[in-house]
Each structure stands twice: as structure tokens, then as C-alpha cells.
Design a protein around this motif. Structure first.
Motif, mmCIF file in Angstrom:
data_model
loop_
_atom_site.group_PDB
_atom_site.id
_atom_site.type_symbol
_atom_site.label_atom_id
_atom_site.label_comp_id
_atom_site.label_asym_id
_atom_site.label_seq_id
_atom_site.Cartn_x
_atom_site.Cartn_y
_atom_site.Cartn_z
ATOM 1 N N GLU A 39 11.970 -2.203 5.305
ATOM 2 C CA GLU A 39 10.738 -2.026 4.210
ATOM 3 C C GLU A 39 10.246 -3.889 4.628
ATOM 4 N N SER A 40 9.387 -3.645 5.283
ATOM 5 C CA SER A 40 9.428 -5.368 4.645
ATOM 6 C C SER A 40 7.828 -5.159 3.968
ATOM 7 N N ARG A 41 6.947 -6.818 3.883
ATOM 8 C CA ARG A 41 5.755 -7.256 2.910
ATOM 9 C C ARG A 41 4.653 -6.862 4.523
ATOM 10 N N ALA A 42 3.432 -6.309 3.511
ATOM 11 C CA ALA A 42 2.342 -5.990 4.772
ATOM 12 C C ALA A 42 2.474 -7.368 5.318
ATOM 13 N N PHE A 43 2.582 -7.364 6.812
ATOM 14 C CA PHE A 43 1.973 -8.978 7.589
ATOM 15 C C PHE A 43 0.439 -8.873 7.749
ATOM 16 N N GLY A 44 0.274 -10.176 7.174
ATOM 17 C CA GLY A 44 -0.932 -10.253 8.430
ATOM 18 C C GLY A 44 -1.863 -9.757 6.729
ATOM 19 N N ASN A 49 3.924 -2.398 1.297
ATOM 20 C CA ASN A 49 4.960 -2.462 1.951
ATOM 21 C C ASN A 49 4.939 -1.804 2.526
ATOM 22 N N PHE A 50 5.224 -2.116 4.135
ATOM 23 C CA PHE A 50 5.261 -0.918 5.231
ATOM 24 C C PHE A 50 6.530 -0.389 4.786
ATOM 25 N N TYR A 51 6.586 0.870 5.714
ATOM 26 C CA TYR A 51 8.372 1.152 6.604
ATOM 27 C C TYR A 51 7.871 1.442 8.161
ATOM 28 N N ASN A 52 8.795 0.862 8.632
ATOM 29 C CA ASN A 52 9.179 0.715 9.719
ATOM 30 C C ASN A 52 10.377 1.695 10.842
ATOM 31 N N VAL A 53 10.079 2.153 11.327
ATOM 32 C CA VAL A 53 11.226 3.355 12.062
ATOM 33 C C VAL A 53 11.369 3.189 13.776
ATOM 34 N N SER A 84 -9.719 -2.324 10.584
ATOM 35 C CA SER A 84 -9.043 -3.154 11.792
ATOM 36 C C SER A 84 -7.213 -3.600 11.727
ATOM 37 N N LYS A 85 -6.840 -4.111 12.491
ATOM 38 C CA LYS A 85 -5.316 -4.435 12.711
ATOM 39 C C LYS A 85 -4.911 -4.281 11.713
ATOM 40 N N PHE A 86 -4.952 -5.415 10.874
ATOM 41 C CA PHE A 86 -4.352 -5.868 9.729
ATOM 42 C C PHE A 86 -4.937 -5.761 8.625
ATOM 43 N N SER A 87 -4.913 -4.121 7.838
ATOM 44 C CA SER A 87 -5.097 -2.957 6.980
ATOM 45 C C SER A 87 -4.372 -2.393 6.969
ATOM 46 N N SER A 88 -4.370 -2.052 5.553
ATOM 47 C CA SER A 88 -3.799 -0.677 5.165
ATOM 48 C C SER A 88 -4.182 0.715 6.547
ATOM 49 N N ARG A 89 -2.728 1.242 6.583
ATOM 50 C CA ARG A 89 -2.616 2.528 8.040
ATOM 51 C C ARG A 89 -1.361 3.621 7.713
ATOM 52 N N SER A 90 -1.784 4.506 8.015
ATOM 53 C CA SER A 90 -1.368 6.299 7.612
ATOM 54 C C SER A 90 -0.652 5.607 8.938
ATOM 55 N N ILE A 91 -1.050 5.759 9.256
ATOM 56 C CA ILE A 91 0.078 5.843 11.169
ATOM 57 C C ILE A 91 0.412 4.876 12.294
ATOM 58 N N ASP A 92 1.310 4.127 12.713
ATOM 59 C CA ASP A 92 0.980 3.032 13.608
ATOM 60 C C ASP A 92 1.785 3.471 14.418
ATOM 61 N N LEU A 93 1.120 3.867 15.318
ATOM 62 C CA LEU A 93 3.027 4.668 17.107
ATOM 63 C C LEU A 93 2.840 3.605 18.016
ATOM 64 N N ASN A 117 10.486 -9.383 12.577
ATOM 65 C CA ASN A 117 11.296 -8.781 12.883
ATOM 66 C C ASN A 117 11.264 -7.258 12.410
ATOM 67 N N PHE A 118 10.584 -6.767 11.682
ATOM 68 C CA PHE A 118 10.082 -5.297 11.808
ATOM 69 C C PHE A 118 10.034 -4.057 12.964
ATOM 70 N N VAL A 119 9.718 -4.746 13.734
ATOM 71 C CA VAL A 119 10.019 -4.546 15.486
ATOM 72 C C VAL A 119 11.384 -4.536 15.821
HETATM 73 N N1 LIG Z 1 5.013 -5.354 7.783
HETATM 74 C C1 LIG Z 1 4.311 -5.042 8.512
HETATM 75 N N2 LIG Z 1 3.397 -5.785 8.680
HETATM 76 C C2 LIG Z 1 2.167 -5.123 9.539
HETATM 77 C C3 LIG Z 1 2.538 -3.567 10.602
HETATM 78 C C4 LIG Z 1 3.878 -3.132 10.430
HETATM 79 O O1 LIG Z 1 4.246 -2.478 11.166
HETATM 80 N N3 LIG Z 1 4.393 -3.857 9.920
HETATM 81 N N4 LIG Z 1 1.527 -3.418 11.293
HETATM 82 C C5 LIG Z 1 0.320 -3.784 11.357
HETATM 83 C C6 LIG Z 1 -0.464 -3.513 12.521
HETATM 84 O O2 LIG Z 1 0.328 -2.961 13.649
HETATM 85 C C7 LIG Z 1 0.209 -5.322 10.621
HETATM 86 N N5 LIG Z 1 1.000 -5.831 9.212
#
Ligand SMILES: Nc1nc2c(c(=O)[nH]1)N=C(CO)CN2
Ligand SMILES: Nc1ncnc2c1ncn2[C@@H]1O[C@H](COP(=O)(O)OP(=O)(O)OP(=O)(O)O)[C@@H](O)[C@H]1O
Length: 160
Positions: A39-44, A49-53, A84-93, A117-119
């Protein structure tokens, strides 16, 4: 057979979207292994907050086919392509690694590995001794240069 690594991110209906994406990835690729949920803060941007796996898998498909499959899964889960890239998203793969292939067209190895770090955290959890194709350091060594993140053992496939 190629070893691949995928990063999933979501900050909207996170559990449901991650659960659906993980299910689809299990169907489409072989030998899938999943990291904890980070879990991390939305970057950008300002947002939830995001979940990343991170996911390791194997496949006989070529890179273009893998990317198309990820794209189709995103579409099926209602990914808004106009946003845009920096906006809320249902899913990013994102396909972050395909063996040790270096390919600029597909951004492999994905530059996000060294930026976020979330990657990197989920990738290093699953592949501690693997060496980055360009940095020539293990993901454990690279992880030491970044701040850590909270991670959870959430049984994502069984939580809606
Ligand atoms: N914490 C976090 N922030 C983001 C992420 C993400 O996966 N995790 N993806 C983004 C656009 O791809 C923009 N910001
Ligand atoms: N390595 C890759 N992983 C995922 N998609 C890729 C990759 N390389 C090319 N693509 C294609 O490029 C399109 C845009 O993907 P990309 O992930 O680069 O941008 P984005 O999704 O807007 O940015 P981000 O993922 O950082 O939010 C995808 O829909 C996909 O068809």
C-alpha cells in the motif's frame, strides 16, 4: 518459456479490481506467483492510496502478445484510457520484465522499477537474487536504496 514479471496497481475498488485482474492473469499465464499487497500514497496526484501487487509467471507468448493480453484485461476491468497517467484508476497492468530482454519499444526492463518503490518492492520480494539487466545489481541490492512500504498478506482472491 519466458519468465515474466507484471506489476498491478489500483486505487479504485482496489480489492475487487485486483482480485479480478489476478484471476485473469492466472488463466492466461503459467506458474503464477503473487507478492504481498503493498500500500502506498498515490504518486503524482492527490487521490486514494494504491494497492500494488507483483506477479511472476512463465509464458510461451512473445512480448507483443503478453502486452495485448494485459491491455485486454485492463479494458475488461473498465480502465479509462482517456484519463491522464496521474489520476485514479481501476486497474493498471504493466509488463516490467520479460526474461532479461532490453527493448525500448516495450520499455523493458520498465524504468518504473528504478523509480518507484511500489514497483521495486514486490519485484524484489519475489526475485531477491535476480539481477537487473542494465544495473547489474540484484533487486535486493536495488531495494536497499529506496524507502520501504507497508505490505499486507491479503488473500485477495477471496476478499471482495
Ligand atoms: N502509489 C502509486 N501511485 C501511482 C501508481 C501506482 O501504481 N501506485 N500508478 C500511477 C500511474 O500508473 C500513478 N501513481
Ligand atoms: N511493458 C508494457 N507494459 C504494459 N503495456 C505496454 C508495455 N509496453 C507497451 N505497452 C502498451 O502501451 C500502452 C500504454 O501503456 P503504458 O503502461 O506505457 O502507459 P500508461 O498505462 O498510460 O502508463 P502507466 O502504466 O505508467 O500508468 C498499453 O496500453 C500497452 O498497450
Amino acid at each position: 518459456m519466458a519468465n515474466i514479471h507484471i506489476n498491478i496497481g489500483s486505487n479504485r475498488n482496489r480489492r475487487e479490481n485486483l482480485s479480478k485482474a489476478i484471476y485473469a492473469i492466472k488463466v492466461m499465464f503459467e506458474n503464477t506467483v503473487f507478492s504481498k499487497v503493498y500500500e502506498s500514497r498515490a504518486f503524482g496526484f492527490k487521490g486514494d492510496n494504491f494497492y500494488n501487487v507483483g506477479i511472476n509467471a512463465t509464458t510461451n507468448l512473445i512480448i507483443a502478445e503478453v502486452v495485448n493480453i494485459l491491455h485486454d484485461i485492463e479494458e475488461n476491468l473498465g480502465r479509462d484510457r482517456e484519463a491522464s497517467k496521474f489520476s485514479s484508476r481501476s486497474i493498471d497492468l504493466d509488463l516490467t520484465l520479460y526474461d532479461s530482454v532490453i527493448d525500448q519499444n516495450y520499455n523493458l526492463p520498465r524504468d518504473d522499477i528504478l523509480k518507484y518503490n511500489f514497483v521495486l518492492m514486490p519485484l524484489a520480494e519475489l526475485n531477491p537474487n535476480l539481477v537487473h539487466p542494465q544495473q547489474h545489481q540484484t533487486y535486493t541490492q536495488l531495494r536497499a536504496t529506496m524507502s520501504g512500504l507497508k505490505s499486507y498478506n491479503i488473500d485477495i482472491l477471496n476478499t471482495e
